[in-house]
Structure formats: C-alpha cells, structure tokens
Design a protein around this motif. Sequence first.
Motif, PDB file in Angstrom:
ATOM      1  N   GLU A  28       0.847  -1.187   0.000  1.00  0.00           N
ATOM      2  CA  GLU A  28       0.000   0.000   0.000  1.00  0.00           C
ATOM      3  C   GLU A  28       0.885   1.240   0.000  1.00  0.00           C
ATOM      4  N   ALA A  29       1.938   1.222   0.816  1.00  0.00           N
ATOM      5  CA  ALA A  29       2.879   2.343   0.840  1.00  0.00           C
ATOM      6  C   ALA A  29       3.555   2.502  -0.519  1.00  0.00           C
ATOM      7  N   LEU A  30       3.907   1.407  -1.165  1.00  0.00           N
ATOM      8  CA  LEU A  30       4.533   1.481  -2.481  1.00  0.00           C
ATOM      9  C   LEU A  30       3.580   2.060  -3.525  1.00  0.00           C
ATOM     10  N   ALA A  31       2.291   1.759  -3.394  1.00  0.00           N
ATOM     11  CA  ALA A  31       1.317   2.336  -4.319  1.00  0.00           C
ATOM     12  C   ALA A  31       1.268   3.855  -4.172  1.00  0.00           C
ATOM     13  N   TRP A  32       1.330   4.337  -2.930  1.00  0.00           N
ATOM     14  CA  TRP A  32       1.374   5.778  -2.705  1.00  0.00           C
ATOM     15  C   TRP A  32       2.697   6.364  -3.180  1.00  0.00           C
ATOM     16  N   GLY A  33       3.779   5.612  -3.030  1.00  0.00           N
ATOM     17  CA  GLY A  33       5.096   6.144  -3.342  1.00  0.00           C
ATOM     18  C   GLY A  33       5.501   6.068  -4.799  1.00  0.00           C
ATOM     19  N   ALA A  34       4.985   5.094  -5.551  1.00  0.00           N
ATOM     20  CA  ALA A  34       5.429   4.896  -6.938  1.00  0.00           C
ATOM     21  C   ALA A  34       5.323   6.155  -7.798  1.00  0.00           C
ATOM     22  N   PRO A  35       4.204   6.919  -7.737  1.00  0.00           N
ATOM     23  CA  PRO A  35       4.130   8.114  -8.579  1.00  0.00           C
ATOM     24  C   PRO A  35       5.164   9.182  -8.215  1.00  0.00           C
ATOM     25  N   ALA A  36       5.743   9.103  -7.019  1.00  0.00           N
ATOM     26  CA  ALA A  36       6.724  10.094  -6.580  1.00  0.00           C
ATOM     27  C   ALA A  36       8.151   9.685  -6.913  1.00  0.00           C
ATOM     28  N   VAL A  37       8.346   8.498  -7.460  1.00  0.00           N
ATOM     29  CA  VAL A  37       9.695   8.045  -7.802  1.00  0.00           C
ATOM     30  C   VAL A  37      10.173   8.791  -9.046  1.00  0.00           C
ATOM     31  N   MET A  94      14.900   6.882 -11.699  1.00  0.00           N
ATOM     32  CA  MET A  94      14.952   5.759 -10.771  1.00  0.00           C
ATOM     33  C   MET A  94      13.963   4.666 -11.167  1.00  0.00           C
ATOM     34  N   LEU A  95      13.544   4.709 -12.433  1.00  0.00           N
ATOM     35  CA  LEU A  95      12.681   3.674 -13.005  1.00  0.00           C
ATOM     36  C   LEU A  95      13.390   3.055 -14.199  1.00  0.00           C
ATOM     37  N   ALA A  96      13.287   1.749 -14.344  1.00  0.00           N
ATOM     38  CA  ALA A  96      13.859   1.054 -15.498  1.00  0.00           C
ATOM     39  C   ALA A  96      12.722   0.409 -16.285  1.00  0.00           C
ATOM     40  N   SER A  97      12.638   0.716 -17.567  1.00  0.00           N
ATOM     41  CA  SER A  97      11.548   0.204 -18.391  1.00  0.00           C
ATOM     42  C   SER A  97      11.738  -1.273 -18.706  1.00  0.00           C
ATOM     43  N   LEU A  98      10.638  -2.010 -18.655  1.00  0.00           N
ATOM     44  CA  LEU A  98      10.608  -3.409 -19.088  1.00  0.00           C
ATOM     45  C   LEU A  98       9.768  -3.578 -20.349  1.00  0.00           C
ATOM     46  N   ARG A 114      -4.134   0.691 -16.447  1.00  0.00           N
ATOM     47  CA  ARG A 114      -3.673   1.286 -17.703  1.00  0.00           C
ATOM     48  C   ARG A 114      -2.723   2.456 -17.464  1.00  0.00           C
ATOM     49  N   GLY A 115      -2.583   2.869 -16.210  1.00  0.00           N
ATOM     50  CA  GLY A 115      -1.606   3.903 -15.880  1.00  0.00           C
ATOM     51  C   GLY A 115      -0.191   3.375 -15.766  1.00  0.00           C
ATOM     52  N   GLY A 116      -0.036   2.061 -15.690  1.00  0.00           N
ATOM     53  CA  GLY A 116       1.287   1.459 -15.609  1.00  0.00           C
ATOM     54  C   GLY A 116       1.391   0.406 -14.531  1.00  0.00           C
ATOM     55  N   VAL A 117       2.353  -0.483 -14.712  1.00  0.00           N
ATOM     56  CA  VAL A 117       2.644  -1.529 -13.733  1.00  0.00           C
ATOM     57  C   VAL A 117       4.077  -1.333 -13.254  1.00  0.00           C
ATOM     58  N   TYR A 118       4.244  -1.288 -11.948  1.00  0.00           N
ATOM     59  CA  TYR A 118       5.554  -1.053 -11.338  1.00  0.00           C
ATOM     60  C   TYR A 118       5.980  -2.311 -10.594  1.00  0.00           C
ATOM     61  N   ILE A 119       7.185  -2.797 -10.912  1.00  0.00           N
ATOM     62  CA  ILE A 119       7.726  -3.968 -10.236  1.00  0.00           C
ATOM     63  C   ILE A 119       8.633  -3.497  -9.101  1.00  0.00           C
ATOM     64  N   ALA A 120       8.289  -3.866  -7.885  1.00  0.00           N
ATOM     65  CA  ALA A 120       9.050  -3.480  -6.696  1.00  0.00           C
ATOM     66  C   ALA A 120       9.653  -4.730  -6.068  1.00  0.00           C
ATOM     67  N   GLY A 121      10.164  -4.584  -4.862  1.00  0.00           N
ATOM     68  CA  GLY A 121      10.759  -5.720  -4.171  1.00  0.00           C
ATOM     69  C   GLY A 121      12.262  -5.775  -4.400  1.00  0.00           C
ATOM     70  N   GLY A 122      12.927  -6.642  -3.662  1.00  0.00           N
ATOM     71  CA  GLY A 122      14.380  -6.679  -3.694  1.00  0.00           C
ATOM     72  C   GLY A 122      15.003  -7.449  -4.833  1.00  0.00           C
ATOM     73  N   PRO A 160       2.607   0.555 -19.781  1.00  0.00           N
ATOM     74  CA  PRO A 160       4.047   0.530 -19.501  1.00  0.00           C
ATOM     75  C   PRO A 160       4.368  -0.342 -18.293  1.00  0.00           C
ATOM     76  N   THR A 161       5.540  -0.945 -18.329  1.00  0.00           N
ATOM     77  CA  THR A 161       6.019  -1.736 -17.192  1.00  0.00           C
ATOM     78  C   THR A 161       7.397  -1.211 -16.782  1.00  0.00           C
ATOM     79  N   HIS A 162       7.565  -0.986 -15.498  1.00  0.00           N
ATOM     80  CA  HIS A 162       8.807  -0.420 -14.979  1.00  0.00           C
ATOM     81  C   HIS A 162       9.256  -1.165 -13.739  1.00  0.00           C
ATOM     82  N   VAL A 163      10.553  -1.219 -13.526  1.00  0.00           N
ATOM     83  CA  VAL A 163      11.134  -1.676 -12.262  1.00  0.00           C
ATOM     84  C   VAL A 163      11.479  -0.443 -11.438  1.00  0.00           C
ATOM     85  N   ILE A 164      11.060  -0.432 -10.178  1.00  0.00           N
ATOM     86  CA  ILE A 164      11.410   0.654  -9.263  1.00  0.00           C
ATOM     87  C   ILE A 164      12.815   0.409  -8.722  1.00  0.00           C
ATOM     88  N   LEU A 165      13.738   1.333  -9.007  1.00  0.00           N
ATOM     89  CA  LEU A 165      15.112   1.220  -8.541  1.00  0.00           C
ATOM     90  C   LEU A 165      15.349   1.993  -7.244  1.00  0.00           C
TER      91      LEU A 165
END
Length: 323
Positions: free
Chosen positions: A105-114, A118-122, A260-268, A300-305
């Motif tokens: 839930e925190a990552l959902a709030w934080g992703a638009p602020a990254v 600091m994002l890598a496209s997939l 449709r706004g995008g998918v962000y891959i998080a985690g270690g 779009p698909t992105h990895v959160i760095l």
Amino acid sequence: MTTDRTLLVGDVGGTNARFAIARMVDGQRVLEHHESFKGADHPTFLKAVAGFIDGCAVKPTGGVIAVAGPVTDGEIDLTNSPWRVSEPQLQTLGLNPVRLINDFEALAWGAPAVPADMLASLGGPEEGDPHAAIAVLGPGTGFGVSALARDIHGHAVAMPSEGGHACFAPGDAVEDEILRILRRRYERVSIERLICGPGLLNMHRALAEIDGRESHIDDPAQITAEALENPNSHCGATLARFCAILGAVAGDIALTTGARGGVYIAGGIAPRILPFLKASPFRERFERKGRFQDYMAAIPTHVILHQHAALLGAARVAFAQAG
C-alpha cells in the motif's frame, strides 16, 4: 514554508527493516536519517523502532510504518517474520498519531513520486493513461500486490491486498508440471510459492525433477548468481522461467485492476537481476493475454530502482494523517 513536524516512517519486510525521519521543507516531503538493518538484529518489532528513535537527535512525534502483511485493527503479525506489533504499543514510544499500513500500500502511494531516472523500463510505452489506476507488485521474501485507483476528479486511493496469495495459474505444459509437483508439498499453490526468494528454490527443484536430474542447491541466491554468470545453465533456465511467470502474473494483475496507468515492479529481486529480466520473456508473457493483447501493449512496465519508495509512500500518508 518549513514546518517543524518530525515524523517516523518505516518499511519493514520479512528480512529487512528500513526507517527514516520525514519532514516537510518548502512544501516538499524530505527523508533524513535513513537506517537499514536485518530484522534478525532485533528480537522484537518494538525494540527495533525504539532503537532507531534513540539514535534520532530530534524525536519523531508520530508516523507511519509500512509492514509486510495484512494489518488488522491496527495490529500486524508479519507473514514471513516472527515479529508482531500494534499501534497502541508503538504509542508507548511517543508516537501519536501512529499508523501501520501494508508495505505495498505504501509502495502504491510512493510509486508516482519516484523520479523517472529511478525507473527502469521493461517494455511498453514510456507513460500510461495518467487518469487510470496503476498496479505495484513484486517479489522479495514474499510477493506483494497493490494498486492506486483514481476517480474522475483525480483523487487517488491505495488498495492494500494480499494478491500474492492468489492461486498460481500455469501458462504452458511445463508450468502445469511445476504446479503438479508443488501440489504434493502444498495443499494450495499460490503465486508466492513460486515468485519470491524461497519460491525460486521451489521452482528450481521442480524443474530439476521434470528434467529427471538432481539439484543440491539450497540457497536461492546461488541460483541467481549462477544464472547471471551463465544464462544457459540450469539456473539460467530457472531464472528465465521465474521472469516469465512474473510477467504473466503482472499481466493478470494489470487486467484485474485496470492498471492502464502502468505496472511497477518493486521488491528486492527485480533490481538485482535487471539486465536478465529485460532480456527475459517477461514482457512477452505480460502481453500474451489473447483478445486483450492490444490492451496490454499500451501499458508501460517499470522496475522501481529507488531503495526507499515505500518510505516515500509512508511519508505521504504520514503527512496527510498529521493534517
């Protein structure tokens, strides 16, 4: 304007705990005094938080801590850790108000602020529909899932979930066999049984059984290391299958949430295997949704760095809570 509010933000997973102090400076949320450590370094959740606060020159008066697992009535029993804590217990440390929220839930709030760097496209377009939902998901010690929904007025709300415990859906004959093998061990095979650190080991052993060979690897980190060194090895095949299933799962979640706004891959895991992930079948499996392939191609698909994306989200919630 600079306010004197000093708030605690945290991101506590099954393996690692991260804390920081959040302040508002010139209308911007700023994170300071970062500290990260292994959860095993502290016997209890409360002592870990207390240890961080003791090291702060200015003590926080409230805050938000993101945790890996479902929060029920202000209490968390972490899914992949022996730690547990409640909001009333945290208040004994001088934190009031204080709130526990799900880490994704925190990552959902934080992703638009990254920041974009600091994002890598997939794959897919650089930007999605700015008025549509986004999804955030990813493997680490477990597998987390969340979404940020937006209404017609642009108001957003984060949706915590336990989507990582939804059933695993095979995408081909090999994955049918993986599911059959894992069913001998688990009554019900969830996504998290395959797409996380321990899940990588489950998958490697299942693939070895399918091939009729033995595997003596007991550490998922060894699988990743060997795969990155030699993508054509058995470990390389395991990691490629891991990435393919991750893509298929990410696509299913995008369909489920209308992301449709995008998918962000998080985690270690994803940032550590990024070149391998980019070259893997991830995006092909993400888009392979039959009649909805064109729909998926536009997402779009992105990895959160960014290492502290969950802390950014927790800070957003903390300042909203503090008014």
